[in-house]
Structures are given as structure tokens and as C-alpha cells.
Design an enzyme around this catalytic site. Structure first.
Site, PDB file in Angstrom:
ATOM      1  N   GLU A  89     -20.268  15.978 -13.563  1.00  0.00           N
ATOM      2  CA  GLU A  89     -19.379  16.287 -12.444  1.00  0.00           C
ATOM      3  C   GLU A  89     -18.826  14.989 -11.838  1.00  0.00           C
ATOM      4  OE1 GLU A  89     -17.888  18.949 -11.316  1.00  0.00           O
ATOM      5  OE2 GLU A  89     -17.293  18.164  -9.372  1.00  0.00           O
ATOM      6  N   TRP A  90     -18.084  14.240 -12.653  1.00  0.00           N
ATOM      7  CA  TRP A  90     -17.366  13.061 -12.183  1.00  0.00           C
ATOM      8  C   TRP A  90     -18.314  12.094 -11.444  1.00  0.00           C
ATOM      9  CZ3 TRP A  90     -13.170  13.290 -14.951  1.00  0.00           C
ATOM     10  CH2 TRP A  90     -12.588  14.523 -15.231  1.00  0.00           C
ATOM     11  N   TRP A 131     -14.971  28.258 -13.568  1.00  0.00           N
ATOM     12  CA  TRP A 131     -15.424  26.883 -13.723  1.00  0.00           C
ATOM     13  C   TRP A 131     -16.933  26.895 -13.551  1.00  0.00           C
ATOM     14  CZ3 TRP A 131     -13.091  22.614 -15.457  1.00  0.00           C
ATOM     15  CH2 TRP A 131     -13.857  21.440 -15.422  1.00  0.00           C
ATOM     16  N   TYR A 163     -11.561  27.030  -4.776  1.00  0.00           N
ATOM     17  CA  TYR A 163     -13.013  27.187  -4.710  1.00  0.00           C
ATOM     18  C   TYR A 163     -13.520  27.771  -3.410  1.00  0.00           C
ATOM     19  CZ  TYR A 163     -13.440  24.588  -9.077  1.00  0.00           C
ATOM     20  OH  TYR A 163     -13.365  24.210 -10.390  1.00  0.00           O
ATOM     21  N   ASN A 169      -3.720  18.592 -14.288  1.00  0.00           N
ATOM     22  CA  ASN A 169      -4.719  19.288 -13.510  1.00  0.00           C
ATOM     23  C   ASN A 169      -4.837  18.636 -12.137  1.00  0.00           C
ATOM     24  OD1 ASN A 169      -7.169  21.138 -13.264  1.00  0.00           O
ATOM     25  ND2 ASN A 169      -8.032  19.145 -12.699  1.00  0.00           N
ATOM     26  N   GLU A 170      -4.506  19.399 -11.096  1.00  0.00           N
ATOM     27  CA  GLU A 170      -4.727  18.965  -9.718  1.00  0.00           C
ATOM     28  C   GLU A 170      -4.185  17.568  -9.420  1.00  0.00           C
ATOM     29  OE1 GLU A 170      -8.895  19.349  -8.856  1.00  0.00           O
ATOM     30  OE2 GLU A 170      -8.831  21.520  -8.902  1.00  0.00           O
ATOM     31  N   GLN A 219     -15.782  15.564 -18.970  1.00  0.00           N
ATOM     32  CA  GLN A 219     -16.983  16.179 -18.413  1.00  0.00           C
ATOM     33  C   GLN A 219     -17.908  16.766 -19.464  1.00  0.00           C
ATOM     34  OE1 GLN A 219     -14.470  18.386 -15.189  1.00  0.00           O
ATOM     35  NE2 GLN A 219     -16.432  17.995 -14.241  1.00  0.00           N
TER      36      GLN A 219
HETATM   37  C1  GBH Z   1     -12.148  20.763  -9.682  1.00  0.00           C
HETATM   38  O1  GBH Z   1     -11.634  20.107  -8.550  1.00  0.00           O
HETATM   39  C2  GBH Z   1     -11.936  19.906 -10.920  1.00  0.00           C
HETATM   40  O2  GBH Z   1     -10.732  20.257 -11.589  1.00  0.00           O
HETATM   41  C3  GBH Z   1     -13.093  19.959 -11.890  1.00  0.00           C
HETATM   42  O3  GBH Z   1     -12.953  18.969 -12.871  1.00  0.00           O
HETATM   43  C4  GBH Z   1     -14.388  19.832 -11.120  1.00  0.00           C
HETATM   44  O4  GBH Z   1     -15.492  19.720 -11.968  1.00  0.00           O
HETATM   45  C5  GBH Z   1     -14.508  21.054 -10.235  1.00  0.00           C
HETATM   46  O5  GBH Z   1     -13.437  21.114  -9.342  1.00  0.00           O
HETATM   47  C6  GBH Z   1     -15.784  21.095  -9.403  1.00  0.00           C
HETATM   48  O6  GBH Z   1     -15.816  20.094  -8.436  1.00  0.00           O
HETATM   49  O7  GBH Z   1     -16.610  15.702  -1.240  1.00  0.00           O
HETATM   50  O8  GBH Z   1     -15.801  16.850   0.724  1.00  0.00           O
HETATM   51  O9  GBH Z   1     -14.557  14.967  -0.153  1.00  0.00           O
HETATM   52  C7  GBH Z   1     -11.834  20.807  -7.342  1.00  0.00           C
HETATM   53  C8  GBH Z   1     -11.252  20.094  -6.147  1.00  0.00           C
HETATM   54  C9  GBH Z   1     -11.394  18.233  -4.727  1.00  0.00           C
HETATM   55  C10 GBH Z   1     -13.269  19.636  -4.904  1.00  0.00           C
HETATM   56  C11 GBH Z   1     -12.245  17.137  -4.125  1.00  0.00           C
HETATM   57  C12 GBH Z   1     -14.134  18.567  -4.287  1.00  0.00           C
HETATM   58  C13 GBH Z   1     -14.178  16.704  -2.758  1.00  0.00           C
HETATM   59  C14 GBH Z   1     -14.509  17.225  -1.411  1.00  0.00           C
HETATM   60  N1  GBH Z   1     -12.155  19.079  -5.623  1.00  0.00           N
HETATM   61  N2  GBH Z   1     -13.336  17.737  -3.395  1.00  0.00           N
HETATM   62  S1  GBH Z   1     -15.440  16.083  -0.447  1.00  0.00           S
END
Ligand code: GBH
Length: 497
Positions: free
Chosen positions: A455-456, A448, A325, A181-182, A32
Site C-alpha cells: 500500500e504505497w 479494491w 472510498y 488513475n486519480e 503494488q
Molecule cells: C486508491 O487511492 C489508490 O488508487 C490505490 O492504489 C490505493 O491502494 C487505494 O486507494 C487504497 O488506499 O492519509 O488522510 O492524508 C485512494 C485515494 C487518497 C486515499 C489519499 C488515501 C490519504 C489520506 N487516497 N488518501 S490521508
């Protein structure tokens, strides 16, 4: 002079409630922020492949340059020093260190050198490094050789050897390790939903390969087994001389019943927590097996642990690494007695932003799924502590804020990120209350994130940083937001001297 006055605030009574050795700072992930995607011998990762495939990233961007932290890491460390942090959590790019990834593949000394310099720079600044081995970027070569985590027999030795190289090269200076991580997000977003690398899903309209009904559970299992092997190796071979700690970081948001008086909704909320969190936490910190609710829904599609694997995995983390979050209201998706589709991977849930009494889960951010829900964080800290009784390291928490998509230079209205300040004030306040009032053992907090970043699959459309980054500029110019000042002063108030 201080910008913020905490002595005359609702948080006045929390002064000094966190111990002197509490770690606070920011977290980042290599793909990232680093850029330099093919510099100095780095091999491509699955995320490089994704970014270079048209249509996979919402704004069509790549992470080729991202924040250019590979080039400007000394500036980033200087920035963090200004921000007053005591710790920094970052991840290593596996394919920068071992370009082809495998156990018999060559180590890239230039890649090792980059991280070695970063670690030295942090230590010089008095900042404690927390290093994550895996934050989602698998070496592309391993994806091509044997589909990476779908082939645990080949993947596990490769991951273990990668970890060994990291402990050998950095373990003399790094005492805080995180393996994965996760793992749950990695498995679901990459193998169920399919939007993340390696883009596998049953959704044939979008993805050519994958099986949502089985692959996420295999990938989760592979991560648990490889995590545990790395943990045991570290404990046996490195901890005696390096004296570090090592654990895993899990993702998890709070789930509350849509109707707090409905037994079905209460059960749905519990199931949500089990599918999202206990999936990994029960095998590692709890009874040593997957939750009964998951077995009941998934049956034989969920792998099983042999007795030896159970022993390997159970107790394989020195701490509970917590990324969180937001919070949701949930209830059953499919009514009782009707079949749940095999592609369901969240525990048969329907989500809502308000509960049956019309109470909102929290203020909206610039990101659909994310709302300011400190009440959920407060509940989740206690749920995890009660269920697992393991010291908690909060390794990620933060938010986006609306109105930050402007051209440089950002005005004071943008840099004065009140929404983010309110978020951090509320969440960190809940953390301090959990410590002070309920004796929850919490040892760190990482916001964070340090910089607005890539952001991916959402590219540059989500700005999570306490630093605004000008992605149009050659140097990716950094502009501190006011939340960075807020955090320095807030932790100055909360941490005992
Ligand atoms: C984190 O994941 C990551 O570790 C980090 O790299 C990332 O930048 C950060 O959060 C912020 O996003 O679109 O409704 O399907 C957090 C967990 C799981 C949150 C997947 C977003 C998608 C929800 N993430 N989720 S949806």
C-alpha cells in the site's frame, strides 16, 4: 450450495437490477502487486526509488517482490475465475515497457510480452481486461531528465508515445482503456503532502525539494493535457479498427456539511467536492474549465487553458471512471476574510468524523481516513450523474479490516472478514439502488482489491484484499477471504441473467 441468502435479505428487491453486460471484478496496480522490480529489463520507477530511500515507507518495506504477481499471474487469473469476476482492472508499468520512458527510448520486448501473456490468460478465462496506463509509477529516468510532469513540453510527447506503444501492442485484445488513475491524488500526495513519489513538498523538515503552492496545480494540468492528447490519438488512429473505449479515472470522496443548517458549512462541502473532483471533472466532462471556487482561492497559481487546450480537454473521456472510498464532514478551516495559506490545497477545509449532531461518518476500518460511509457513496453517485451526465464506471472501492495482521496461516476468524463483507454489501447495494431507483447509468464495479498488497508509503500495513497474502512466504501464498465468496454470490443476485 450458496453461503449467503439474498432472497430473504434487505437486498431481495434488488435482484436482477444490474444489466447483463454489467462488469464486475477487482482492481490492482502494477507497483503494488507485481514485484520483479528489476527483472527482465524493467527500468526503475519513481516508486522504486522511494522504496529504496530509508525512511520513506512506514514499515521500511520495498515493493521489490510485493505479491510476485509477475511470477504468479496465471494463479491470480485462476483465482479470479474462481471468484466469478467478469472483468479485471490492472495497470501497466511504463518502465517495464519502456525502461527509460522517453519517446526515443527502446521498447523492452520482455515487458511487452509479460502483459501480452496476462491479457491472453484473462481472455482465455473469459475475463475482460480494463487496462490503466498510469497508476503513479513514472520512469525514474524521466524524473532525472526533466522532472517529469513539471516539464509538460517534454513529458507529454513521452507519455503519448508510451500510450501509442500500448495501443499498438495490446489494443487488438484490450477494449477498455484508462489513461490516468486519480490524477488529483498523484498531484497532491507527490507534490503537496510529499509522502508519495516523487516526494516533493514545501515541507523542508521532510523534503529537500518542491513547492506545495504551485507544483500540484502544474502536475494536474500536465496530466489533463497528456490525457486528452492520448484520448484524441486513440479515437483517431486506433478506435476505428480496435473499437475500444477510453477515459480517465478520478478519485473522490463525499463531503457533507458539518452543520447541515449552516450556509458556510454547506458552501464548504460544495467547495470540497470541487477541489477534489471538479478540478479534473469540470474541464473534461463539464463546462471545460477549472471551477470558480478554485480560481478564487488559487488565482494565477492555477494554470489556465488556452482556447485550443480547452477544446482538446473538454469531452475527452468516454466514461467517468470513479474511485471512491469514504465520506467526511467538513467546514471552513480559516474563517471568512482571513488569508488562506498558499500551501492549502484542499479548499480551506477542516474535517471531522462526526457532524454537529454527533452522527458518525461510519464504522472504523483499519485505516485512519477510511470509514464505511455508504450514505456518502449514494449521494456522490447522484452528484456526479447530475453534474456530468456521463456513464459511470466504478473503478475502485473497498476497505481494510482490523485484525488481519497475523502470521500464516490465518485462522477462520481472520478469513471471515465480516467488516469487509458489510462494507461491500452496503456500497454495492447503494450502487444497485442508484441504478434501479434513479436511473444512474453505472456500468462497472471493481472492488479494491484482489490481493493484500503493497500500500504505497504505508508498505504492508494496510490489507485491502479479498485475498489474504502471506508476505513472509517465498510464494506469497494466497488465502481467499470470505468476502470473495460474498461478492461472487452478491453479484450473482444483482446482475440480471
Ligand atoms: C486508491 O487511492 C489508490 O488508487 C490505490 O492504489 C490505493 O491502494 C487505494 O486507494 C487504497 O488506499 O492519509 O488522510 O492524508 C485512494 C485515494 C487518497 C486515499 C489519499 C488515501 C490519504 C489520506 N487516497 N488518501 S490521508
Amino acid at each position: 450450495m450458496a453461503d449467503f441468502d439474498f432472497d430473504d435479505s434487505p437486498e431481495a428487491g434488488l435482484k436482477g437490477s444490474l444489466g447483463k453486460d454489467f462488469f464486475w471484478g477487482y482492481a490492482t496496480a502494477a507497483p503494488q502487486i507485481e514485484g520483479a522490480w528489476s527483472t527482465a529489463g524493467k527500468g526503475p520507477s519513481t516508486w522504486d526509488t522511494l522504496a529504496h530511500t530509508p525512511g520513506r515507507v512506514v514499515d521500511g518495506s520495498t515493493a521489490d517482490d510485493a505479491c510476485r504477481s509477475y511470477d504468479f499471474f496465471r494463479d491470480d487469473v485462476a483465482l479470479m475465475k474462481r471468484y466469478g469476476v467478469t472483468a479485471y482492472r490492472f495497470s501497466l508499468s511504463w518502465s517495464r515497457i519502456i525502461p527509460l520512458g522517453g519517446k526515443d527510448d527502446a521498447v523492452n520486448e520482455a515487458g511487452v510480452g509479460f502483459y501480452s501473456d496476462l491479457i491472453d490468460e484473462l481472455l482465455k478465462a473469459g475475463i475482460t481486461p480494463f487496462v490503466t496506463l498510469f497508476h503513479w509509477d513514472v520512469p525514474q529516468a524521466l524524473e532525472e531528465r526533466y522532472k517529469s510532469m513539471l516539464d509538460p513540453g517534454r513529458y507529454i510527447p513521452d507519455f503519448v508515445r508510451y500510450a501509442r506503444v500500448c495501443f499498438e501492442r495490446f489494443g487488438d485484445r484490450v477494449g477498455h482503456w484508462i489513461t490516468y488513475n486519480e490524477p488529483g491524488v498523484y498531484a497532491l500526495a507527490g507534490y503537496a503532502g510529499g509522502a508519495h513519489a516523487p516526494n516533493r513538498s514545501s515541507d523542508r523538515a521532510k523534503y529537500s525539494e518542491g513547492d506545495t503552492s504551485t507544483e500540484p496545480w502544474i502536475v494536474g494540468h500536465t496530466q489533463l493535457l497528456s490525457h486528452a492528447q492520448v484520448y484524441r490519438m486513440y479515437k483517431e488512429e486506433f478506435a476505428p479498427t480496435q473499437h475500444g473505449t477510453i477515459g480517465i479515472t478520478l478519485s473522490g470522496n463525499w463531503s457533507a456539511p458539518y452543520d447541515a443548517s449552516s450556509p458556510a458549512d454547506i458552501a464548504a462541502a460544495q467547495r470540497a467536492l470541487e477541489f477534489e473532483i471538479a478540478w479534473f471533472a469540470d474541464p473534461v466532462f463539464g463546462p471545460g474549465d477549472y471551477p470558480a471556487s478554485m480560481r478564487a482561492q488559487l488565482g494565477a497559481r492555477l494554470p489556465t487553458f488556452s482556447p485550443a487546450e480547452k477544446k482538446l480537454v473538454n469531452g475527452s473521456s468516454d466514461f467517468y471512471g470513479m474511485n471512491t472510498y469514504t465520506a467526511f464532514f467538513v467546514r471552513d478551516a480559516v474563517p471568512p476574510g482571513q488569508p488562506i495559506p498558499p500551501e492549502d490545497h484542499k479548499g480551506n477545509l477542516a474535517w471531522s468524523d462526526t457532524n454537529s449532531e454527533g452522527v458518525s461518518r461510519g464504522a472504523e476500518s483499519d485505516t485512519e481516513w477510511l470509514r464505511t460511509s455508504p450514505w456518502g457513496f449514494a449521494a456522490l453517485l447522484r452528484w456526479i450523474w447530475a453534474r456530468y451526465h456521463t456513464p459511470i464506471f466504478v473503478t475502485e472501492n473497498g476497505t481494510t479490516a482490523r485484525g488481519e495482521h497475523v502470521s500464516a496461516p490465518p485462522g477462520d476468524d481472520v478469513l471471515n472478514d465480516v467488516h469487509r463483507i458489510d462494507f461491500y454489501r452496503a456500497y454495492v447495494g447503494e450502487l444497485a439502488r442508484a441504478v434501479k431507483e434513479d436511473g444512474v447509468d453505472i456500468r462497472s464495479y471493481f472492488g479494491w482489491t484482489l490481493l493484500d498488497n503493497w500500500e504505497w508509503a504505508k508498505g504492508y500495513t494496510d490489507r485491502f484484499g479479498v485475498t489474504w497474502v502471506d508476505f513472509e512466504s517465498e510464494e506469497k501464498t494466497r488465502y481467499p477471504k470470505r468476502s470473495a465468496t460474498f461478492m461472487r454470490e452478491y453479484f450473482g443476485h444483482l446482475i440480471a441473467r
